[in-house]
Design a protein around this motif. Structure first.
Motif, mmCIF file in Angstrom:
data_model
loop_
_atom_site.group_PDB
_atom_site.id
_atom_site.type_symbol
_atom_site.label_atom_id
_atom_site.label_comp_id
_atom_site.label_asym_id
_atom_site.label_seq_id
_atom_site.Cartn_x
_atom_site.Cartn_y
_atom_site.Cartn_z
ATOM 1 N N THR A 1 0.970 -1.238 0.014
ATOM 2 C CA THR A 1 0.005 0.021 -0.134
ATOM 3 C C THR A 1 0.826 1.288 0.159
ATOM 4 O OG1 THR A 1 -1.617 -1.262 1.231
ATOM 5 C CG2 THR A 1 -1.707 1.251 1.399
ATOM 6 N N VAL A 2 0.901 2.106 -0.774
ATOM 7 C CA VAL A 2 1.426 3.421 -1.124
ATOM 8 C C VAL A 2 0.635 4.540 -0.697
ATOM 9 C CG1 VAL A 2 2.914 4.818 -2.771
ATOM 10 C CG2 VAL A 2 3.036 2.002 -2.756
ATOM 11 N N PHE A 3 1.301 5.551 -0.014
ATOM 12 C CA PHE A 3 0.503 6.811 0.267
ATOM 13 C C PHE A 3 0.954 7.678 -0.621
ATOM 14 C CE2 PHE A 3 -0.075 3.969 3.748
ATOM 15 C CZ PHE A 3 -1.079 4.019 4.197
ATOM 16 N N LEU A 4 0.227 8.567 -1.258
ATOM 17 C CA LEU A 4 0.417 9.877 -1.868
ATOM 18 C C LEU A 4 0.002 10.958 -1.412
ATOM 19 C CD1 LEU A 4 -0.078 8.680 -5.681
ATOM 20 C CD2 LEU A 4 1.836 8.173 -4.462
ATOM 21 N N GLY A 5 0.704 11.231 -0.111
ATOM 22 C CA GLY A 5 -0.164 12.409 0.588
ATOM 23 C C GLY A 5 -1.264 11.867 1.548
ATOM 24 N N LYS B 1 5.079 12.065 -5.629
ATOM 25 C CA LYS B 1 3.884 12.347 -4.611
ATOM 26 C C LYS B 1 4.193 11.290 -3.378
ATOM 27 C CE LYS B 1 0.871 14.522 -8.090
ATOM 28 N NZ LYS B 1 -0.401 14.301 -8.426
ATOM 29 N N VAL B 2 5.069 10.380 -3.638
ATOM 30 C CA VAL B 2 4.962 9.160 -2.590
ATOM 31 C C VAL B 2 5.711 9.855 -1.528
ATOM 32 C CG1 VAL B 2 5.956 6.891 -2.025
ATOM 33 C CG2 VAL B 2 5.178 7.321 -4.483
ATOM 34 N N THR B 3 4.925 9.537 -0.149
ATOM 35 C CA THR B 3 5.466 9.892 1.019
ATOM 36 C C THR B 3 5.859 8.950 2.188
ATOM 37 O OG1 THR B 3 3.232 10.046 1.794
ATOM 38 C CG2 THR B 3 3.834 11.933 1.045
ATOM 39 N N SER B 4 4.993 7.657 1.911
ATOM 40 C CA SER B 4 5.221 6.448 2.558
ATOM 41 C C SER B 4 4.601 5.284 2.006
ATOM 42 C CB SER B 4 4.806 6.757 4.245
ATOM 43 O OG SER B 4 3.329 6.687 4.129
ATOM 44 N N ASP C 1 9.196 4.908 4.970
ATOM 45 C CA ASP C 1 9.238 6.427 4.853
ATOM 46 C C ASP C 1 9.989 6.597 3.789
ATOM 47 O OD1 ASP C 1 7.288 7.123 7.013
ATOM 48 O OD2 ASP C 1 8.932 6.551 8.521
ATOM 49 N N ARG C 2 9.778 7.995 2.974
ATOM 50 C CA ARG C 2 10.510 8.474 2.102
ATOM 51 C C ARG C 2 11.734 9.227 2.562
ATOM 52 N NH1 ARG C 2 8.589 11.147 -3.809
ATOM 53 N NH2 ARG C 2 10.516 11.450 -4.569
ATOM 54 N N ARG C 3 12.750 8.988 1.840
ATOM 55 C CA ARG C 3 14.089 9.754 2.008
ATOM 56 C C ARG C 3 14.813 9.654 0.703
ATOM 57 N NH1 ARG C 3 16.556 6.153 7.105
ATOM 58 N NH2 ARG C 3 14.601 6.483 8.617
ATOM 59 N N ASP C 4 14.530 11.057 0.007
ATOM 60 C CA ASP C 4 14.859 11.407 -1.093
ATOM 61 C C ASP C 4 14.297 10.271 -2.196
ATOM 62 O OD1 ASP C 4 16.534 13.412 -0.401
ATOM 63 O OD2 ASP C 4 18.158 12.259 0.082
ATOM 64 N N TYR C 5 15.267 9.719 -2.832
ATOM 65 C CA TYR C 5 14.678 8.600 -3.950
ATOM 66 C C TYR C 5 14.626 7.189 -3.274
ATOM 67 C CZ TYR C 5 14.970 12.299 -7.374
ATOM 68 O OH TYR C 5 14.777 13.281 -8.054
ATOM 69 N N ILE C 6 14.763 7.101 -1.824
ATOM 70 C CA ILE C 6 14.829 5.710 -1.245
ATOM 71 C C ILE C 6 13.569 5.823 -0.302
ATOM 72 C CG2 ILE C 6 16.121 4.303 0.256
ATOM 73 C CD1 ILE C 6 17.263 4.326 -2.314
#
Length: 363
Positions: free
Chosen positions: A158-162, A207-210, A229-234
């Motif tokens: 499951t991906v969260f875009l905001g 837009k991916v945040t987590s 959690d997103r950290r730059d492109y990782i």
């Protein structure tokens, strides 16, 4: 070409037909053995010929023991004269070895574990279990780990875009999840996934945040839902760990014993089938010793090596088919030998010639 993936797909196809991954493995075994049947006939012919020709071969070896080159030449002439290939008996074993390796690789692969690792069959709890395994409690937010463990994407992503939530997002590789640093039980394990591995449109990636991702420990089969959690492109995450619980799987031990028993039965049937063939006493003794020692060696090897239950099931069924094949082919060979002996007997029978007494005139 990924042969492991092809093997998994073949098992899935056979499962769809039979309705069980255990039956799928049995069906695969039957298909393989039927394909190898002609080679099995050749192997048994070769073994029978070897036993019959052994005394003459030993005579050649004794006669030219001080002249290896001449011995080799005479042996080759002897093989050619009797149309005997000493390597033909090894061919079925050489062909089956890659099949064994492929099945082993398939049953421990993340693809199979995700698809059917928890499949049970008869008394077998899981087809991917080994004799000694480690286990952890799934979905308790703590991974049971040991050094060298590997992890894979399990099912739900499951991906969260905001504020927007995307369910069942695909990740391009099952091996996308990487471990950062060393793995030590009791210390958090750090994961990372490259953002480009998510099967999302380019504008969605920004837009991916987590993300909440089910991660599986390949060794213990434990699954945890991990928040990244997103950290730059990782996408990065950290999960607490503890030591795994050791397990001894009795069902896998039963399979090992069944395999050893089927090997002993195969050896006894082959020896019984060739009891009428004159053998060199030393060779007969060696064959008897190997029939006893080989199963013990294999039991020892399988106790140490992590062989999945599904592979052991394949080996047991293969041996059972080998027993049936040995009985059927030996009856066929005995019938052929009987026909040859009858022809030789008929050829030696000479029809009596009627003789006439010639009387000479007495002078």
């Amino acid at each position: 070409m990924d042969f492991t993936a092809l093997t998994v797909e073949l098992l899935k196809l056979l499962n769809n037909i039979t309705g069980s991954y255990g039956l799928a493995i049995i069906a695969l075994t039957i298909i393989v053995r039927l394909c190898l049947w002609p080679l099995g006939v050749s192997q048994q012919r070769s073994m029978r010929a070897m036993q019959i020709l052994q005394p003459k071969m030993k005579q050649i070896q004794e006669r030219y023991k001080n002249d290896p080159q001449t011995m080799q030449r005479k042996m080759m002439e002897f093989y050619k004269e009797h149309k005997f290939n000493p390597m033909s008996g090894c061919l079925p074993l050489l062909i089956q070895m890659p099949i064994f390796i492929l099945l082993y690789a398939a049953l421990i692969s993340p693809q199979f574990i995700q698809e059917a690792g928890n499949s049970h069959f008869l008394f077998i709890d899981r087809l991917d279990k080994t004799l000694r395994g480690s286990a952890g409690n799934s979905y308790d937010n703590v991974f049971s780990v040991s050094g060298g463990d590997k992890f894979t994407i399990y099912k739900k992503v499951t991906v969260f875009l905001g504020d927007e939530e995307l369910d069942n997002v695909k990740i391009n590789s099952k091996n996308a999840v990487k471990v950062q640093g060393d793995i030590t039980a009791g210390q958090p394990v750090d994961f990372k996934i490259n953002l480009d591995d998510f099967n999302l449109k380019y504008d969605q990636l920004d837009k991916v945040t987590s993300a909440n991702i089910e991660i599986q420990n390949i060794k213990t089969r434990e699954v945890e839902t991990v928040k990244f959690d997103r950290r730059d492109y990782i996408m990065a995450a950290s999960v607490p760990t503890d030591k795994p619980q050791s397990q001894f799987n009795l069902d896998v031990l039963i399979l090992i014993l069944l395999f050893a028993g089927s090997m002993i039965a195969t050896q006894k049937i082959m020896m019984a089938a060739n009891k009428n063939v004159q053998q060199d006493p030393m060779q007969a003794q060696m064959q008897k010793m190997m029939g006893t020692m080989m199963p013990l060696m294999i039991i020892f090897m399988f106790v140490i090596a992590p062989i999945p239950a599904g592979v052991l099931l394949y080996l047991v069924v293969s041996n059972i088919i080998q027993i049936i094949q040995t009985i059927v082919i030996n009856k066929q060979l005995e019938a052929e030998d009987g026909a040859k002996n009858k022809d030789l007997s008929n050829a030696k029978t000479i029809n009596p010639i009627e003789t006439k007494t010639i009387e000479t005139d007495k002078q």
